[in-house]
Write an enzyme that holds these catalytic residues in place. Structure first.
Site, PDB file in Angstrom:
ATOM      1  CB  CYS A  68      21.395  36.111 110.207  1.00 35.01           C
ATOM      2  SG  CYS A  68      23.069  35.427 110.274  1.00 35.01           S
ATOM      3  CD1 TRP A 108      20.445  35.208 116.901  1.00 37.87           C
ATOM      4  CD2 TRP A 108      18.956  36.504 115.863  1.00 37.87           C
ATOM      5  NE1 TRP A 108      21.111  35.892 115.908  1.00 37.87           N
ATOM      6  CE2 TRP A 108      20.228  36.687 115.248  1.00 37.87           C
ATOM      7  CE3 TRP A 108      17.857  37.226 115.365  1.00 37.87           C
ATOM      8  CZ2 TRP A 108      20.423  37.564 114.188  1.00 37.87           C
ATOM      9  CZ3 TRP A 108      18.060  38.088 114.300  1.00 37.87           C
ATOM     10  CH2 TRP A 108      19.324  38.256 113.719  1.00 37.87           C
ATOM     11  CB  THR A 147      25.582  32.810 116.090  1.00 39.61           C
ATOM     12  OG1 THR A 147      26.186  31.506 116.146  1.00 39.61           O
ATOM     13  CG2 THR A 147      26.506  33.823 116.744  1.00 39.61           C
ATOM     14  CB  VAL A 148      20.810  32.083 113.485  1.00 37.85           C
ATOM     15  CG1 VAL A 148      19.804  31.821 114.579  1.00 37.85           C
ATOM     16  CG2 VAL A 148      20.848  33.569 113.138  1.00 37.85           C
ATOM     17  CD  GLU A 163      31.559  28.552 110.002  1.00 37.60           C
ATOM     18  OE1 GLU A 163      31.255  29.081 108.924  1.00 37.60           O
ATOM     19  OE2 GLU A 163      31.916  29.203 111.017  1.00 37.60           O
ATOM     20  CB  SER A 164      26.763  29.735 107.700  1.00 35.22           C
ATOM     21  OG  SER A 164      27.813  30.678 107.538  1.00 35.22           O
ATOM     22  CE1 TYR A 211      27.006  42.005 110.880  1.00 42.43           C
ATOM     23  CE2 TYR A 211      27.662  41.257 108.693  1.00 42.43           C
ATOM     24  CZ  TYR A 211      26.718  41.347 109.694  1.00 42.43           C
ATOM     25  OH  TYR A 211      25.477  40.776 109.515  1.00 42.43           O
TER      26      TYR A 211
END
Length: 344
Positions: A68, A108, A147-148, A163-164, A211
């Site tokens: 990811c 995942w 999500t990751v 939230e990355s 995406y």
């Protein structure tokens, strides 16, 4: 809802008419366009010892997938800031699998043992079998995507953030008292406005743009997304013809955010997401720039191409029904680059 709270889709979200998205494959509007939904756990770790989530060594754990890009940029920050001793991490398996016997959700999952696949390990904290289980531990009412990355608080037993873009900001400044590389500031005051502006168009047209190309279900949204993607790549190529990095001659947050997409471009996006108008290798400045970032100490270990290719080609049956993984192109990003021509 637990004490941390979480956000839901607004009435104006383009996906609001659909069932709740559980993975990126679900996030397609009626027009056939891919529309990514927002992350929902948005708490912030602070250097203030009196905050709800204070920066403490050994308290937090980062769950990622090497596949990811959003998770990989968090791992990149953990490494280049020198936080490996303060924040532990675990990677899941790259190919989505069933997360529960009671429904059809694919997502995942953790391996049964550390020997199952190099780089993937069982959950060392909660014994969870999937990332989904972590979300359900954190909130019994959660209905969003599983999500990751997941930044986990060991003390409170919950998710701090998924939230990355906010996790990397925390890693950049809030742990400086225990970081091994505290002097590195990827979001300095004098560059913040420029970084923010750069992030905005790179996210929309490149990071998320690939995406929008790959998950489009109608020709028109694909055509628009691919047009915007290559306009943005051309813009990057022009910028990088004049300076070493996106915001000048010092590396910044904008570079790490762009890198995680570029490193996947020729190996995955050009084929799997139909971004084949021009390869990264055909952009002299972008290609050398990607090698330059890859060779920053701590970056190369975040790129596990086997995980990356297994995930994309093996987890999207609507795009690649037989899960065949292409054999190439196996680019050597550790080879020499020409970016040293720009003064630091």
């Amino acid at each position: 809802m637990n004490r941390l709270g979480w956000r839901i889709f607004s009435k104006n979200n383009p996906l609001a008419h659909c069932h709740m998205a559980r993975s990126a494959l679900d996030e397609v509007s009626q027009s056939g366009a891919f529309v990514r939904s927002a992350s929902e756990f948005r708490n912030f770790i602070s250097r203030d010892p009196n905050s709800q989530f204070p920066a403490e060594a050994g308290r937090y754990h980062l769950y990622i997938s090497y596949a990811c890009p959003w998770a990989s940029r968090c791992l990149a920050y953990l490494n280049i800031k020198g936080l490996q001793k303060a924040i532990s991490f675990t990677s899941v398996k790259p190919i989505w699998e069933r997360t529960k016997e009671s429904d059809e959700h694919m997502g995942w999952v953790f391996p049964a043992s550390g020997k199952e696949l190099e780089g993937a390990e069982p959950d060392p904290l909660n014994g969870a079998k999937s990332i989904r289980e972590l979300y359900e531990i954190a909130s019994t009412k959660y209905t969003g995507k599983y999500t990751v990355p997941v930044l986990w608080d060991k003390k409170l037993g919950t998710i701090v953030s998924n939230e990355s873009s906010e996790i990397i900001r925390m890693f950049n400044t809030e742990f400086n008292s225990i970081a091994e590389n505290p002097a590195l500031d990827l979001y300095p005051d004098h560059l913040q406005s420029q970084v923010n502006q750069t992030n905005e168009w790179i996210y929309d047209k490149i990071n998320n743009g690939v995406y929008k190309c790959g998950f489009a279900k109608k020709q028109e949204p694909y055509d628009e997304a691919v047009k915007q993607l290559y306009e943005a790549l051309d813009r990057c190529e022009e910028i990088l013809s004049k300076q070493r990095y996106l915001c000048g001659n010092t590396i910044s947050e904008a570079d790490i955010r762009l890198f995680v997409t570029l490193i996947r471009f020729d190996e995955v996006y050009a084929v799997h997401f139909k971004c084949n108008k021009k390869l990264l290798r055909e952009y002299p400045n972008l290609f050398n720039y990607t090698k330059d970032i890859f060779q920053v100490p701590g970056m190369s270990s975040t790129v596990q191409m086997d995980h990356i290719k297994r995930h994309y080609y093996g987890s999207h049956p609507s795009i690649n029904p037989f899960g065949i993984v292409p054999s190439g192109p196996n680019i050597d990003y550790s080879s020499p680059h020409d970016r040293n021509k720009f003064s630091a």
